[in-house]
Scaffold this motif. Structure first.
Motif, PDB file in Angstrom:
ATOM      1  N   ALA A   1      12.045   2.322  -3.050  1.00  0.00           N
ATOM      2  CA  ALA A   1      12.053   1.148  -2.989  1.00  0.00           C
ATOM      3  C   ALA A   1      13.119   0.498  -3.634  1.00  0.00           C
ATOM      4  N   GLU A   2      13.725   1.102  -4.577  1.00  0.00           N
ATOM      5  CA  GLU A   2      14.986   0.647  -5.289  1.00  0.00           C
ATOM      6  C   GLU A   2      16.046   0.199  -3.881  1.00  0.00           C
ATOM      7  N   ASN A   3      16.668  -1.034  -4.320  1.00  0.00           N
ATOM      8  CA  ASN A   3      17.682  -1.531  -3.511  1.00  0.00           C
ATOM      9  C   ASN A   3      17.051  -2.232  -2.316  1.00  0.00           C
TER      10      ASN A   3
ATOM     11  N   ASP B   1       9.788  15.549 -11.402  1.00  0.00           N
ATOM     12  CA  ASP B   1      10.986  16.105 -10.732  1.00  0.00           C
ATOM     13  C   ASP B   1      10.504  17.642 -10.185  1.00  0.00           C
ATOM     14  N   ASP B   2      11.143  17.614  -8.921  1.00  0.00           N
ATOM     15  CA  ASP B   2      10.611  18.825  -8.220  1.00  0.00           C
ATOM     16  C   ASP B   2      11.201  20.072  -8.809  1.00  0.00           C
ATOM     17  N   ASN B   3      12.342  20.040  -9.593  1.00  0.00           N
ATOM     18  CA  ASN B   3      13.178  21.172 -10.157  1.00  0.00           C
ATOM     19  C   ASN B   3      13.595  20.585 -11.465  1.00  0.00           C
TER      20      ASN B   3
ATOM     21  N   ALA C   1      -3.516  28.492 -11.489  1.00  0.00           N
ATOM     22  CA  ALA C   1      -2.730  28.593 -10.067  1.00  0.00           C
ATOM     23  C   ALA C   1      -3.380  27.715  -9.200  1.00  0.00           C
ATOM     24  N   TYR C   2      -2.175  27.328  -8.581  1.00  0.00           N
ATOM     25  CA  TYR C   2      -2.461  26.364  -7.403  1.00  0.00           C
ATOM     26  C   TYR C   2      -2.303  26.928  -6.264  1.00  0.00           C
ATOM     27  N   PHE C   3      -3.459  27.093  -5.422  1.00  0.00           N
ATOM     28  CA  PHE C   3      -3.317  27.637  -3.999  1.00  0.00           C
ATOM     29  C   PHE C   3      -3.704  26.487  -2.970  1.00  0.00           C
TER      30      PHE C   3
ATOM     31  N   ILE D   1       0.727  -1.290   0.113  1.00  0.00           N
ATOM     32  CA  ILE D   1       0.015  -0.005   0.020  1.00  0.00           C
ATOM     33  C   ILE D   1       0.835   1.411  -0.054  1.00  0.00           C
ATOM     34  N   THR D   2       0.295   2.236  -0.862  1.00  0.00           N
ATOM     35  CA  THR D   2       1.313   3.491  -0.867  1.00  0.00           C
ATOM     36  C   THR D   2       0.293   4.568  -0.436  1.00  0.00           C
ATOM     37  N   ALA D   3       0.925   5.601   0.240  1.00  0.00           N
ATOM     38  CA  ALA D   3      -0.179   6.563   0.634  1.00  0.00           C
ATOM     39  C   ALA D   3       0.809   7.989   0.976  1.00  0.00           C
TER      40      ALA D   3
END
Ligand code: B12
Ligand code: SF4
Length: 446
Positions: A98-100, A204-206, A324-326, A48-50
């Motif tokens: 999860a890798e490794n 990617d975050d940036n 726009a995302y508030f 399960i992911t959350a």
């Protein structure tokens, strides 16, 4: 800001876990955003992911499957920060990527010696040979036509409210460009995938955090002729070469964390790269390249004042932001913000279901929780009013086939949220009860 439209997006995390699963395992992904989970389904092991806002339901599911005698492993952003909490509901927690780790979990499970915790004791995984996600696992699901791809993990900026640096590390780890291209070409090969109406979203975050990497990636993407959307810091516009390559690479739009128009507030959160006095000029440069902008703004910082809502709205309209995302400032566990507010006893509730950035879950300083909620909903409603949408997109050189549906999709979500707000369903917690459990809403196993 959330809602139905916004949520019909696939989970890349689960596809990554699936890609790490040995072929002798028979694997099915169920995503409750777009389908119903059969609570009586047979399984040897459930994963399960959350995120924080969905974890309470994740715990209820974990309890349910364990009651049926099925082992449950949890992973993802929230449980990685609070593994002890999660272990009250599941057999094992994978802390971080999860890798490794995942193959060890499966091997231990097969040998009946599942450990409680799996974590990266020897540093974060390198991204140079990640197995490619198999998107056919999502083929029949009713997602919006978007494919998620990652090129980078981590961020060095460690803004006070953000989970990313803590979760993925304080440096940019890049995937080899060649492998990103192979993944994108692979997507194209599936019949019906990556058609013209599809868009690639780089999670990617940036995406321009490592400039040399971004230049190479953008230059090579141009040959693929895809349309993509990603996240970048506003200073992408300070580098004319990167901006030009970005345009040529098929960038339809970028999500930019402006966060605030106040230098003081930006200093408070530690977002050093943002200079609000340059925002309008930088936005113009990006727009001049035909790239649309989804600007992100957060309300409720200690240095905000009552005028923050009107000022922010005015800026978004003046800058003609396509979207726009508030959000209402939300202290996610593991962030510096969470630790500070908890130390000051300002966290009002740990009912994680309310941690969706539409609720006030902490005691704000500059105004009452009610005022924060009012200002937030008024801003949302004004920004997504029909007149505002038309004015903002009128004359825009960005990819309108993308931004019009996105605006009207958000408008539907905002209307729904606003109704809940008017009916008082989005209440402000006044005490700090423990996490609510929605166990009762699950039917008993048959
Ligand atoms: C794309 C994205 C979205 C998309 C899609 C989400 C989705 N379905 O995956 C959308 C736009 C819908 C979205 C919405 C929201 N998001 Co978002 N999102 C992201 C983003 C940018 C990328 C996610 C991603 O694909 N990462 C890459 C994959 C590979 O990483 P991963 O999912 O974490 O999975 C890895 C590990 O965690 C682990 N793992 C994960 N699950 C499991 C399960 C098992 C069993 C195992 C073994 C391992 C495992 O293995 C994976 C591979 O290494 C992240 C930032 C980030 N860098 O992650 C924010 C982020 C996850 N989002 C965040 C937030 C706050 C939200 C919203 C609440 C925003 C809002 N205000 O509405 C909503 C909530 C939506 C909901 N109800 O679920 C926060 C989460 C904080 C937290 N503690 O929960 C993040 C971290 C952003 C941030 N800056 O803080 N989001
Ligand atoms: S908000 Fe953006 S810049 Fe700041 S730490 Fe998070 S990902 Fe990095």
């Amino acid at each position: 800001m959330g809602g139905d439209f916004f949520f019909r997006l696939p989970s890349l995390g689960l596809l990554k876990v699936a890609a790490l699963t040995p072929p002798d395992w028979h694997l099915t992904i169920i995503d409750e955003k777009v389908e119903t989970l059969d609570l009586n389904a047979e399984a040897d092991l459930v994963g399960i992911t959350a995120m924080t806002t969905t974890v309470t339901h994740g715990y209820a599911l974990a309890d349910h499957f364990r009651r049926r005698g099925i082992a449950v492993v949890m992973g993802g952003m929230h449980v990685s920060q609070l593994p002890e909490e999660a272990l009250q509901h599941c057999d094992a927690v994978v802390v971080g990527e999860a890798e490794n780790l995942w193959s060890a979990v499966l091997a231990d499970f097969e040998q009946r010696r599942l450990r409680r915790l799996y974590g990266h004791e020897n540093g974060l995984p390198a991204l140079d040979s990640l197995p490619l996600p198999d998107w056919t696992l999502y083929r029949p699901k009713k997602y919006l036509p978007v494919h998620f791809v990652e090129t980078t993990r981590g961020c060095p900026l460690d803004c006070e409210f953000c989970s990313v640096t803590n979760a993925f590390g304080g440096s940019y780890r890049n995937r080899p460009v060649e492998q990103v291209l192979a993944e994108l070409s692979g997507l194209r090969r599936f019949e019906g995938f990556l058609t013209l109406k599809d868009i690639v979203f780089f999670v990617d975050d940036n995406i321009v955090g490592n400039r040399a990497y971004a230049r190479e990636l953008f230059a090579r993407l141009a040959d693929l002729k895809i349309r993509w959307f990603g996240q970048a810091s506003v200073n992408i516009a300070n580098d004319p070469q990167v901006l030009q390559l970005c345009q040529k690479s098929g960038c339809a739009g970028i999500f930019i964390g402006f966060e605030s128009l106040s230098t003081k507030t930006l200093a408070e959160m530690g977002k050093r790269v943002n200079r609000p006095q340059n925002y309008l000029e930088l936005v113009k440069r990006i727009h001049d390249h035909g790239i649309g902008i989804d600007g992100s703004f957060v309300f409720g910082f200690d240095t905000d004042d009552d005028g923050v809502f009107d000022r922010t709205l005015e800026f978004t309209l003046r800058a003609k932001l396509e979207v726009a995302y508030f959000s209402i400032l939300t202290p996610y566990p593991g962030t510096r913000l969470y630790n500070r507010l908890a130390a000051d006893d300002r966290i009002l509730t740990r009912d994680w279901t309310l941690y969706d950035a539409n609720h006030v879950v902490y005691r704000p300083r500059p105004f009452t929780p009610d005022r924060l909620l009012d200002g937030y909903y008024a801003t949302l409603r004004s920004f997504y009013a029909c007149g505002s949408i038309l004015k903002r997109l009128w004359g825009s050189r960005s990819y309108k086939n993308f931004f019009y549906p996105m605006n009207f999709g958000f408008q539907q979500s905002v209307r729904k949220l606003y109704r809940a707000y008017e009916q008082g369903t989005l209440r402000i917690p006044t005490s700090a009860p423990g996490s609510r459990s929605d166990l009762a809403s699950l039917s008993e196993p048959g």
